[in-house]
Design a protein around this motif. Structure first.
Motif, PDB file in Angstrom:
ATOM      1  N   LYS A 266       0.834  -1.209   0.000  1.00  0.00           N
ATOM      2  CA  LYS A 266       0.000   0.000   0.000  1.00  0.00           C
ATOM      3  C   LYS A 266       0.868   1.258   0.000  1.00  0.00           C
ATOM      4  CE  LYS A 266      -3.974   2.085   2.097  1.00  0.00           C
ATOM      5  NZ  LYS A 266      -4.799   2.284   3.236  1.00  0.00           N
TER       6      LYS A 266
ATOM      7  N   SER B 171      -7.288  -4.282   2.675  1.00  0.00           N
ATOM      8  CA  SER B 171      -6.422  -3.283   2.056  1.00  0.00           C
ATOM      9  C   SER B 171      -6.850  -2.994   0.617  1.00  0.00           C
ATOM     10  CB  SER B 171      -4.978  -3.763   2.089  1.00  0.00           C
ATOM     11  OG  SER B 171      -4.139  -2.816   1.490  1.00  0.00           O
TER      12      SER B 171
ATOM     13  N   LEU C 282      -8.075   0.476  -0.892  1.00  0.00           N
ATOM     14  CA  LEU C 282      -7.489   1.073  -2.088  1.00  0.00           C
ATOM     15  C   LEU C 282      -8.576   1.388  -3.107  1.00  0.00           C
ATOM     16  CD1 LEU C 282      -4.984   1.912  -3.690  1.00  0.00           C
ATOM     17  CD2 LEU C 282      -4.782  -0.458  -4.467  1.00  0.00           C
TER      18      LEU C 282
END
Length: 164
Positions: A51, A93, A97
């Protein structure tokens, strides 16, 4: 005997190290499209690192845009062909995103994600178009970016034209 144990421990440490910080490459594909390649899976060990690399790529692309007046990032393609699994941390995650990209009006695509992982992602609320080949994903991203820019420009013209 101690040499074998030391060798096994060393190998385990190498596996953990590769998972903590996988090789991540970012490529500018032109027209505001970037490709992010990760050479190993996306799991709870590597999720923050991956990330951060995506955020870093966005930062540098925006900085390049600011100084050169070239295009900014309009689409991100995640090469997920090396992913054998996505654990719950990676799913969270990826969902984050996706939400961040939507908020920033950035299109998100994936390439090479295995069918069963696509189904898992969809059941988690992740809706990212997935392609089998990178060149196919790049063409689709550039086409969608062109359409999105044309729609934005048309809406802006319509908004300024009605104020007169």
């Amino acid at each position: 005997e101690y040499g074998i144990i030391a060798g096994v421990v060393f190998d385990l440490l190498l596996v953990v190290a590769r998972n903590l910080r996988p090789n991540t490459h970012v490529h500018d594909m032109g027209d505001g499209v970037i490709l992010v390649e990760v050479d190993s899976g996306w799991n709870y060990l590597s999720v923050n690192y991956v990330k951060e690399r995506v955020e870093e790529a966005l930062y540098w692309e925006r900085k390049k845009f600011f100084f050169s007046q070239s295009t900014t990032v309009n689409a991100i393609i995640l090469d997920m062909s090396m992913f054998g699994e996505l654990d719950i941390t990676a799913m969270e995650s990826l969902k984050g995103l996706q939400d961040d990209c939507r908020a920033e009006r950035i299109l998100l695509f994936s390439v090479g994600l295995k069918e069963e992982l696509c189904e898992d992602a969809q059941s988690f609320g992740i809706a990212v178009p997935n392609f089998e080949a990178t060149d196919e994903a790049v063409r689709a991203a550039k086409r969608e970016v062109g359409l999105a820019i044309a729609i934005r420009e048309r809406m802006e013209r319509a908004g300024t034209g009605s104020r007169r």
